[in-house]
Design a protein around this motif. Structure first.
Motif, short mmCIF file in Angstrom:
data_model
loop_
_atom_site.label_atom_id
_atom_site.label_comp_id
_atom_site.label_asym_id
_atom_site.label_seq_id
_atom_site.Cartn_x
_atom_site.Cartn_y
_atom_site.Cartn_z
N VAL A 14 48.98 -28.36 24.72
CA VAL A 14 48.95 -26.94 24.81
C VAL A 14 50.06 -26.31 24.94
O VAL A 14 50.40 -25.26 24.21
CB VAL A 14 47.80 -26.38 25.99
CG1 VAL A 14 47.78 -25.05 26.23
CG2 VAL A 14 46.16 -26.96 25.51
N PHE A 15 50.92 -26.56 26.07
CA PHE A 15 51.82 -25.72 26.37
C PHE A 15 53.46 -26.11 25.96
O PHE A 15 54.28 -25.56 25.66
CB PHE A 15 52.25 -25.75 27.95
CG PHE A 15 51.13 -24.64 28.49
CD1 PHE A 15 51.16 -23.23 28.07
CD2 PHE A 15 50.16 -24.99 29.48
CE1 PHE A 15 50.11 -22.40 28.53
CE2 PHE A 15 49.28 -24.24 29.83
CZ PHE A 15 49.30 -22.84 29.44
N VAL A 16 53.71 -27.48 25.42
CA VAL A 16 54.68 -27.87 24.75
C VAL A 16 54.58 -27.88 23.28
O VAL A 16 55.46 -27.26 22.90
CB VAL A 16 54.95 -29.24 25.44
CG1 VAL A 16 56.26 -29.75 24.56
CG2 VAL A 16 55.44 -29.31 26.78
N ARG A 17 53.74 -28.55 22.79
CA ARG A 17 53.25 -28.55 21.10
C ARG A 17 52.56 -27.18 20.78
O ARG A 17 52.66 -27.00 19.54
CB ARG A 17 52.68 -29.64 20.80
CG ARG A 17 53.18 -30.80 21.18
CD ARG A 17 52.47 -32.40 20.82
NE ARG A 17 53.16 -33.43 21.10
CZ ARG A 17 53.04 -34.10 22.38
NH1 ARG A 17 52.49 -33.57 23.37
NH2 ARG A 17 54.08 -35.02 22.82
N THR A 21 44.25 -26.93 18.77
CA THR A 21 42.99 -27.92 18.59
C THR A 21 42.93 -28.79 19.84
O THR A 21 42.05 -29.47 20.13
CB THR A 21 43.33 -28.84 17.18
OG1 THR A 21 44.54 -29.66 17.62
CG2 THR A 21 43.49 -28.16 16.16
N ALA A 22 44.12 -28.80 20.70
CA ALA A 22 43.84 -29.46 22.01
C ALA A 22 42.83 -29.04 22.90
O ALA A 22 42.22 -29.86 23.52
CB ALA A 22 45.25 -29.36 23.00
N PHE A 23 42.22 -27.76 22.79
CA PHE A 23 41.18 -27.16 23.51
C PHE A 23 39.87 -27.92 23.10
O PHE A 23 39.01 -28.14 23.95
CB PHE A 23 41.12 -25.67 23.41
CG PHE A 23 42.45 -25.02 24.14
CD1 PHE A 23 42.61 -24.90 25.33
CD2 PHE A 23 43.35 -24.34 23.20
CE1 PHE A 23 43.59 -24.21 25.92
CE2 PHE A 23 44.08 -23.83 23.69
CZ PHE A 23 44.42 -23.56 25.20
N ASP A 24 40.05 -28.17 21.89
CA ASP A 24 38.56 -28.84 21.39
C ASP A 24 38.54 -30.30 21.76
O ASP A 24 37.56 -30.83 22.03
CB ASP A 24 38.36 -28.53 19.95
CG ASP A 24 38.09 -27.03 19.35
OD1 ASP A 24 37.43 -26.40 20.46
OD2 ASP A 24 38.45 -26.68 18.41
N LYS A 46 42.75 -19.91 23.90
CA LYS A 46 43.00 -20.21 22.28
C LYS A 46 43.84 -18.79 21.73
O LYS A 46 44.66 -18.79 20.92
CB LYS A 46 41.96 -20.56 21.61
CG LYS A 46 41.37 -21.69 21.61
CD LYS A 46 39.98 -22.03 21.15
CE LYS A 46 39.55 -23.19 21.24
NZ LYS A 46 38.02 -23.36 20.33
N GLN A 47 43.50 -17.59 22.32
CA GLN A 47 43.79 -16.42 21.99
C GLN A 47 45.05 -16.11 22.37
O GLN A 47 46.05 -15.41 21.64
CB GLN A 47 42.90 -15.09 22.08
CG GLN A 47 41.54 -15.36 21.34
CD GLN A 47 40.60 -14.35 21.75
OE1 GLN A 47 40.86 -13.21 22.19
NE2 GLN A 47 39.33 -14.48 21.12
#
Length: 123
Positions: A14-17, A21-24, A46-47
């Motif tokens: 989430v925060f580096v890349r 899609t990591a959330f799903d 996501k927003q």
């Protein structure tokens, strides 16, 4: 993945890349948020992710776990214009992050602190 690996993979993606899609992949559909400024679920996150400044950086530090609870001590650089040190706490069930708590404070440089100690990393 064990809980520690899962939490690190999720927060890094989430925060580096900055991979939405990591959330799903790693977060429960019923993700429960305990930060009072963020609603439950992943839609707000996501927003928010694409609005991070180009010079935003995240660095994970010490990671510890206790059963299905994982804590990551990390540094958020240029978070709303400030460098923040945080402990993110995740609850994991069935291979997904299901709950999140955090404690954040603005980073104070050792030269500006009363004790001369760095806030990050823990070494």
């Amino acid at each position: 993945m064990n809980p520690k690996e899962l939490a690190l993979k999720a927060i890094t993606d989430v925060f580096v890349r900055k991979d939405i899609t990591a959330f799903d992949k790693y977060f429960s559909k019923d993700y429960k948020q305990h930060n009072p400024f963020i609603p439950n679920g992943t839609e707000a996150l996501k927003q928010f992710l694409p609005t991070l400044p180009k010079n935003f950086k995240y660095e994970p530090g010490v990671i510890t776990d206790h059963g299905n609870m994982v804590m990551i001590h990390g540094r958020y650089e240029n978070w709303n214009g400030k460098n923040m040190i945080a402990v993110d706490i995740f609850k994991i069930e069935d291979g997904k992050l299901v709950e999140h708590w955090d404690v954040m404070q603005e980073e104070v440089l050792p030269s500006q602190s009363a004790n001369g100690n760095a806030m990050f990393p823990i070494i």
